[in-house]
Write an enzyme that holds these catalytic residues in place. Structure first.
Site, PDB file in Angstrom:
ATOM      1  N   VAL A 278       1.133  -1.203   0.303  1.00  0.00           N
ATOM      2  CA  VAL A 278       0.091   0.497  -0.043  1.00  0.00           C
ATOM      3  C   VAL A 278       0.913   1.451  -0.138  1.00  0.00           C
ATOM      4  CG1 VAL A 278      -1.803   1.376   1.628  1.00  0.00           C
ATOM      5  CG2 VAL A 278      -1.739  -1.133   1.189  1.00  0.00           C
TER       6      VAL A 278
ATOM      7  N   SER B 274       4.417   4.343   3.017  1.00  0.00           N
ATOM      8  CA  SER B 274       3.890   2.771   2.589  1.00  0.00           C
ATOM      9  C   SER B 274       4.598   2.303   3.971  1.00  0.00           C
ATOM     10  CB  SER B 274       4.534   2.374   1.554  1.00  0.00           C
ATOM     11  OG  SER B 274       6.392   2.080   1.395  1.00  0.00           O
ATOM     12  N   LYS B 275       3.637   0.340   3.088  1.00  0.00           N
ATOM     13  CA  LYS B 275       3.921  -0.603   3.680  1.00  0.00           C
ATOM     14  C   LYS B 275       3.458  -2.004   2.843  1.00  0.00           C
ATOM     15  CE  LYS B 275       5.660  -1.340   8.284  1.00  0.00           C
ATOM     16  NZ  LYS B 275       6.298  -0.578   9.331  1.00  0.00           N
ATOM     17  N   GLY B 276       3.734  -2.866   3.439  1.00  0.00           N
ATOM     18  CA  GLY B 276       3.519  -4.206   2.844  1.00  0.00           C
ATOM     19  C   GLY B 276       3.203  -5.379   3.781  1.00  0.00           C
TER      20      GLY B 276
ATOM     21  N   ASP C  48      10.253  -5.183   8.450  1.00  0.00           N
ATOM     22  CA  ASP C  48       9.417  -5.423   9.578  1.00  0.00           C
ATOM     23  C   ASP C  48       9.909  -5.891  10.262  1.00  0.00           C
ATOM     24  OD1 ASP C  48       7.372  -3.182  11.019  1.00  0.00           O
ATOM     25  OD2 ASP C  48       6.234  -4.604   9.959  1.00  0.00           O
TER      26      ASP C  48
END
Ligand code: NAD
Length: 440
Positions: free
Chosen positions: A84, A129-131, A170
């Protein structure tokens, strides 16, 4: 195990599978709702235009990919991955990749938004953002994890790039996976692109000081909070929940400042010594025995009792949602310095504020990690690497000035440090939106 599309995942527990580097940090609350609650309050204080408020609440892009992986037993498994991009007005998206069974699109959206605010609080030229991939890395072999990482990278490759979206480690991902992401991306581009990802091994473009950066930022934030409260640093009584990367390094660096670390914990429980723990000795113990519980020179206590200890500074550095409306009134710390992402549920905020507890919020207190990720990206792009002292002193400068900006906003607007940090961040992102205007 059930996948989000209702199918049963059949991948086996691999013999010799790796122990996950990180644990699962997911509480019961919907993190997106927590993020939106704080955003709305900060936006109200800023008198943010309703249209801009709508823009900033909606992620720019949400990608869901199927990630087929050939498992070691010859079967094919299909995992679900997300990436995202919340907002890229200020620069490329920046945000980690999480491998965990609890990953959901809502969680990834919330974490992506938090990255937008975190980068803006410390004034980095990045968006958020992040995934994540729904998987249980503790049951997978290294070879399976490599295939998963590479195929997920290939799936989201159109979003990635040093100028568009830069992942980092992460929960349950580490520098090993970052090396595979960098290699997969570089093979597609036909040349080496180190700046596509941060948190890489030092040998291939990683930055000195990155491993310690989040804990160092927590320590600096705690020192600034003590100064704000006119409290001496030496002798400050500290309690730390979580003894992983963030918790252990925070404790070590805070002890080096003369603070007294009364208690620390891991997922097996905590250890407490009213005269202070010898953190170097505790670190050596964990290196040898993995968990804290067999450490002899301390009493044992539960993670929930640990949070309620009488102390000056509490550092939650493990899980989300550990401080809620149910235990907030029993917290005795004078300062909470949030090492973890989202350790305090939104419903606990007013209780802590009314009790006069100074909460240094996650988007400020744990921003040391992304700040040194930014340094890594700068060094990769410049092809010139800094010594550790330079990294640490530049980190300190950014953390100290960001803390001061939030403190001024808090005093001026008569809001908590958390809402002040959101206000500083949202204002910076909103300013760029106004200047850029609306395309088409
Ligand atoms: P880690 O896996 O290195 O350490 C996590 C620690 O929490 C371990 O000691 C684990 O035993 C403990 N833990 C797990 N479950 C627990 C429980 N139920 N009660 C108490 N302790 C428990 O992870 P980390 O990198 O230190 O990250 C910790 C938090 O900080 C996460 O919320 C993460 O998102 C956040 N964070 C990390 C970084 C970073 O650079 N590593 C940066 C920003 C934010």
């Amino acid at each position: 195990m059930s996948s989000p599309i209702g199918e049963t995942l059949t991948y086996p527990v691999a013999k010799g599978g790796i122990r996950p580097e990180k644990d699962t940090f997911l509480g019961g609350e919907n993190p997106l709702e927590s993020m939106v609650a704080r955003f709305d309050e900060a936006a109200r204080h800023l008198k943010l235009e309703p249209g801009l408020s709508k823009v900033l609440k909606h992620p720019e892009k949400q990608l869901i990919v199927a990630v087929p992986v050939l498992m070691d037993n010859g079967e094919t498994e299909v995992f679900t991955g997300y990436r995202v991009l919340h907002n890229t007005a200020r620069g490329p998206g920046k945000g980690g990749i999480r491998f965990d069974m609890q990953v959901t699109l809502d969680e990834v959206k919330a974490l992506a938004a938090w990255m937008t605010w975190k980068c803006a609080v410390v004034n980095l030229p990045f968006g958020g953002s992040k995934g994540g991939v729904i998987c249980d890395p503790s049951t997978m072999s290294m070879a399976e994890l490599e295939r998963l990482t590479r195929r997920y990278t290939a799936g989201i490759i159109d979003l990635l790039g040093p100028d568009s979206d830069v992942p980092a480690p992460d929960v349950n991902t580490n520098e090993r996976m970052m090396a595979w992401i960098m290699d997969t991306y570089s093979m597609q581009k036909r040349h080496t692109v180190t700046a596509v990802v941060t948190g890489k091994p030092i040998a291939m473009g990683g930055s000195l000081g990155r491993r310690e950066a989040t804990g160092r930022g927590v320590m600096i934030s705690a020192v600034e909070a003590l100064k704000l409260r006119n409290q001496p640093v030496a002798g400050t009584r500290v309690v730390v929940q979580g003894f992983g990367n963030v918790g252990s390094i925070s404790a070590e660096l805070m002890a080096a400042q003369g603070m007294k670390i009364l208690a620390v914990s891991d997922k097996e429980g905590g250890i407490y010594n009213k005269n202070g723990l010898d953190i170097k000795e505790v670190l050596a113990h964990v290196k040898q025995h993995k968990y804290l519980k067999s450490y002899a020179k301390a009493e044992r206590l539960s993670n929930s009792d640990l949070l309620e200890l009488e102390c000056d500074v509490l550092v939650p550095a493990a899980l989300e949602n550990v401080i809620t409306k149910d235990n907030a009134a029993r917290i005795k710390a004078k300062i909470i310095c949030e090492g973890a992402n989202g350790p305090t549920a939104a419903d606990a905020d007013p209780i802590l504020h009314d009790a006069g507890i100074l909460v240094v919020p996650d988007i400020l207190a744990n921003a040391g990690g992304v700040t040194v990720s930014y340094f890594e990206w700068v060094q990769d792009r410049g092809g010139y690497f800094w010594d550790e002292e330079t990294v640490n002193s530049r980190l300190e400068k950014i953390m100290v000035s960001s803390f001061a900006e939030c403190a001024v906003m808090s005093q001026r607007s008569k809001v908590s440090m958390r809402i002040a940090a959101y206000m500083v961040a949202i204002d910076r992102v909103a300013t760029v939106h106004r200047l850029r205007g609306m395309y088409a």
